[in-house]
Design a protein around this motif. Structure first.
Motif, PDB file in Angstrom:
ATOM      1  N   TRP A  44       0.749  -1.220   0.087  1.00 14.86           N
ATOM      2  CA  TRP A  44       0.086   0.142  -0.028  1.00 14.86           C
ATOM      3  C   TRP A  44       0.755   1.250   0.211  1.00 14.86           C
ATOM      4  N   ILE A  45       2.136   1.180   0.585  1.00 14.26           N
ATOM      5  CA  ILE A  45       3.050   2.374   0.339  1.00 14.26           C
ATOM      6  C   ILE A  45       3.257   2.399  -1.117  1.00 14.26           C
ATOM      7  N   LYS A  46       3.432   1.600  -1.876  1.00 10.61           N
ATOM      8  CA  LYS A  46       3.724   1.703  -3.300  1.00 10.61           C
ATOM      9  C   LYS A  46       2.342   2.139  -3.847  1.00 10.61           C
ATOM     10  N   ARG A  47       1.434   1.448  -3.551  1.00  9.94           N
ATOM     11  CA  ARG A  47       0.053   1.874  -4.500  1.00  9.94           C
ATOM     12  C   ARG A  47      -0.397   3.109  -4.240  1.00  9.94           C
ATOM     13  N   LEU A  48      -0.030   3.669  -2.816  1.00  7.59           N
ATOM     14  CA  LEU A  48      -0.522   5.197  -2.671  1.00  7.59           C
ATOM     15  C   LEU A  48       0.448   6.127  -2.960  1.00  7.59           C
ATOM     16  N   GLN A  49       1.851   5.692  -3.463  1.00  2.90           N
ATOM     17  CA  GLN A  49       2.755   6.531  -3.830  1.00  2.90           C
ATOM     18  C   GLN A  49       3.285   7.346  -2.555  1.00  2.90           C
ATOM     19  N   LEU A  50       3.582   6.592  -1.340  1.00  4.08           N
ATOM     20  CA  LEU A  50       4.021   7.511  -0.025  1.00  4.08           C
ATOM     21  C   LEU A  50       5.506   7.464   0.020  1.00  4.08           C
ATOM     22  N   PRO A  51       6.394   8.186  -0.456  1.00  3.68           N
ATOM     23  CA  PRO A  51       7.623   8.247  -0.316  1.00  3.68           C
ATOM     24  C   PRO A  51       8.069   8.658   1.092  1.00  3.68           C
ATOM     25  N   ASN A  52       7.045   9.108   2.133  1.00  2.00           N
ATOM     26  CA  ASN A  52       7.447   9.359   3.393  1.00  2.00           C
ATOM     27  C   ASN A  52       6.895   8.361   4.535  1.00  2.00           C
ATOM     28  N   CYS A  53       6.454   7.150   3.889  1.00  2.00           N
ATOM     29  CA  CYS A  53       6.279   6.075   4.664  1.00  2.00           C
ATOM     30  C   CYS A  53       7.396   4.839   4.371  1.00  2.00           C
ATOM     31  N   PHE A  54       7.402   4.361   5.852  1.00  2.00           N
ATOM     32  CA  PHE A  54       8.647   3.381   5.753  1.00  2.00           C
ATOM     33  C   PHE A  54       8.226   2.118   6.759  1.00  2.00           C
ATOM     34  N   VAL A  55       8.946   1.198   6.645  1.00  2.00           N
ATOM     35  CA  VAL A  55       8.376  -0.112   7.622  1.00  2.00           C
ATOM     36  C   VAL A  55      10.013  -0.508   8.015  1.00  2.00           C
ATOM     37  N   ALA A  56      10.146  -0.639   9.484  1.00  2.00           N
ATOM     38  CA  ALA A  56      11.482  -1.016  10.076  1.00  2.00           C
ATOM     39  C   ALA A  56      10.948  -2.333  10.714  1.00  2.00           C
ATOM     40  N   PRO A  57      11.464  -3.361  10.175  1.00  2.00           N
ATOM     41  CA  PRO A  57      11.276  -4.839  10.462  1.00  2.00           C
ATOM     42  C   PRO A  57      12.271  -5.114  11.621  1.00  2.00           C
ATOM     43  N   GLU A  58      11.826  -4.793  13.041  1.00  2.00           N
ATOM     44  CA  GLU A  58      12.833  -5.013  14.073  1.00  2.00           C
ATOM     45  C   GLU A  58      11.903  -5.201  15.264  1.00  2.00           C
ATOM     46  N   VAL A  59      12.433  -6.026  15.906  1.00  6.71           N
ATOM     47  CA  VAL A  59      11.821  -6.240  17.565  1.00  6.71           C
ATOM     48  C   VAL A  59      12.376  -5.345  18.467  1.00  6.71           C
ATOM     49  N   TRP A  60      11.381  -4.902  19.056  1.00  6.80           N
ATOM     50  CA  TRP A  60      11.565  -4.139  20.050  1.00  6.80           C
ATOM     51  C   TRP A  60      11.358  -4.859  21.630  1.00  6.80           C
ATOM     52  N   ASP A  61      12.178  -4.837  22.307  1.00  4.67           N
ATOM     53  CA  ASP A  61      12.250  -5.409  23.767  1.00  4.67           C
ATOM     54  C   ASP A  61      12.727  -4.586  24.563  1.00  4.67           C
ATOM     55  N   TYR A  62      12.811  -4.662  25.899  1.00  5.89           N
ATOM     56  CA  TYR A  62      13.396  -3.894  26.981  1.00  5.89           C
ATOM     57  C   TYR A  62      14.639  -3.696  26.611  1.00  5.89           C
ATOM     58  N   LYS A  63      15.629  -4.520  26.178  1.00  9.30           N
ATOM     59  CA  LYS A  63      17.027  -4.384  25.925  1.00  9.30           C
ATOM     60  C   LYS A  63      17.056  -3.319  24.808  1.00  9.30           C
ATOM     61  N   ARG A  64      16.486  -3.391  23.626  1.00  7.60           N
ATOM     62  CA  ARG A  64      16.571  -2.556  22.696  1.00  7.60           C
ATOM     63  C   ARG A  64      15.856  -1.067  23.025  1.00  7.60           C
ATOM     64  N   ILE A  65      14.957  -1.130  23.855  1.00  8.61           N
ATOM     65  CA  ILE A  65      14.305   0.233  24.211  1.00  8.61           C
ATOM     66  C   ILE A  65      15.505   0.998  25.178  1.00  8.61           C
ATOM     67  N   CYS A  66      16.210   0.205  25.843  1.00  4.49           N
ATOM     68  CA  CYS A  66      17.335   0.812  26.903  1.00  4.49           C
ATOM     69  C   CYS A  66      18.511   1.273  25.833  1.00  4.49           C
ATOM     70  N   GLU A  67      18.644   0.624  24.897  1.00  3.02           N
ATOM     71  CA  GLU A  67      19.613   1.152  23.804  1.00  3.02           C
ATOM     72  C   GLU A  67      19.448   2.500  23.250  1.00  3.02           C
ATOM     73  N   LEU A  68      18.006   2.566  22.666  1.00  8.55           N
ATOM     74  CA  LEU A  68      17.321   3.896  22.307  1.00  8.55           C
ATOM     75  C   LEU A  68      17.542   4.833  23.158  1.00  8.55           C
ATOM     76  N   ASN A  69      17.265   4.628  24.489  1.00  9.16           N
ATOM     77  CA  ASN A  69      17.217   5.777  25.487  1.00  9.16           C
ATOM     78  C   ASN A  69      18.736   6.143  26.043  1.00  9.16           C
ATOM     79  N   ALA A  70      19.690   5.265  25.481  1.00  8.47           N
ATOM     80  CA  ALA A  70      20.828   5.516  25.953  1.00  8.47           C
ATOM     81  C   ALA A  70      21.406   6.790  24.985  1.00  8.47           C
ATOM     82  N   GLN A  71      20.797   7.042  23.890  1.00  3.83           N
ATOM     83  CA  GLN A  71      20.997   8.146  23.016  1.00  3.83           C
ATOM     84  C   GLN A  71      21.006   9.492  23.659  1.00  3.83           C
ATOM     85  N   GLY A  72      19.985   9.569  24.647  1.00  2.09           N
ATOM     86  CA  GLY A  72      19.777  10.697  25.446  1.00  2.09           C
ATOM     87  C   GLY A  72      18.867  11.782  24.835  1.00  2.09           C
TER      88      GLY A  72
END
Length: 231
Positions: A116-144
């Motif tokens: 549907w991103i392609k069908r609607l021609q939405l170059p501002n829409c993206f998919v990040a295939p990534e598992v977020w768990d507690y560890k990953r969220i802590c890593e993102l928090n570390a960016q401050g």
């Protein structure tokens, strides 16, 4: 450069492609359209308040088929909209539990989103295939700093919690304290959130302690160390 056009009319998407395979009983189509109708005027104000001095980013955590990410990208051309999909819950299977990005990309929900991103021609829409768990969220928090301007957390945090139980223990936290810390850390990833907590029996032990969704969110806000207003 590519010109992007924002749309004021509602985006009509087909029910049969966006409802959960396992959720037509507990996630009728009205839950999708109704939530978006309730969210849109608030999102309108949030986007307007962000200013135009830099690109805006909206993150849809647990985007599944991309219904809300597509709606946001369609209506707000000035925003980059990222759907983070880990495939660890009910709506899109459990392919992400094996930790394979390739497997997540091959799930029906992610393929629907990309189609549907392609069908609607939405170059501002993206998919990040990534598992977020507690560890990953802590890593993102570390960016401050926040990673986006607005975050959608729509009936997804219990799935993140299910992936994080052992990580809580490794950090010396009980399941209850781990969940509240997780929520507080999620809040720090954006200054603005749309949050839908699951109903019982999900996170039953959290409800046993705090009683209501408002009290749970207040505990999470306190754990974040920041002041938050509720709408």
């Amino acid at each position: 450069p590519m010109a992007l056009e924002a749309h004021s009319e509602d985006l009509s998407l087909p029910e049969e492609e966006f409802t959960y395979v396992a959720g037509k009983r507990d996630r009728p189509w009205s839950h999708f359209t109704g939530r978006w109708k309730a969210m849109r005027p608030h999102l309108e104000r949030m986007v307007a308040a962000c200013g135009t001095e830099r690109p805006l980013r909206i993150v849809d955590m647990g985007s599944c088929t991309g219904f809300f990410a597509l709606q946001a990208a369609y209506h707000y051309a000035e925003a980059d909209v990222v759907g983070v999909e880990g495939s660890v819950g009910i709506g899109n299977g459990t392919a992400g539990m094996a930790g394979s990005t390739r497997q997540i990309l091959k799930t029906n929900a992610v393929m629907t989103h990309l189609r549907w991103i392609k069908r609607l021609q939405l170059p501002n829409c993206f998919v990040a295939p990534e598992v977020w768990d507690y560890k990953r969220i802590c890593e993102l928090n570390a960016q401050g700093r926040p990673i986006c301007d607005v975050m959608f957390l729509l009936s997804v945090v219990h799935h993140i919690d299910n992936c994080s139980e052992q990580q809580y223990a490794n950090a010396g936290l009980s399941r209850l304290n781990g969940f509240i810390d997780l929520m507080g850390r999620l809040l720090l990833l954006s200054p603005r959130h749309f949050i839908e907590l699951p109903n019982r029996p999900w996170i039953q032990w959290v409800y046993d302690e705090f009683g209501t969704q408002r009290a749970i969110l207040e505990a999470a806000a306190s754990a974040s160390g920041r002041e938050w207003s509720f709408k």
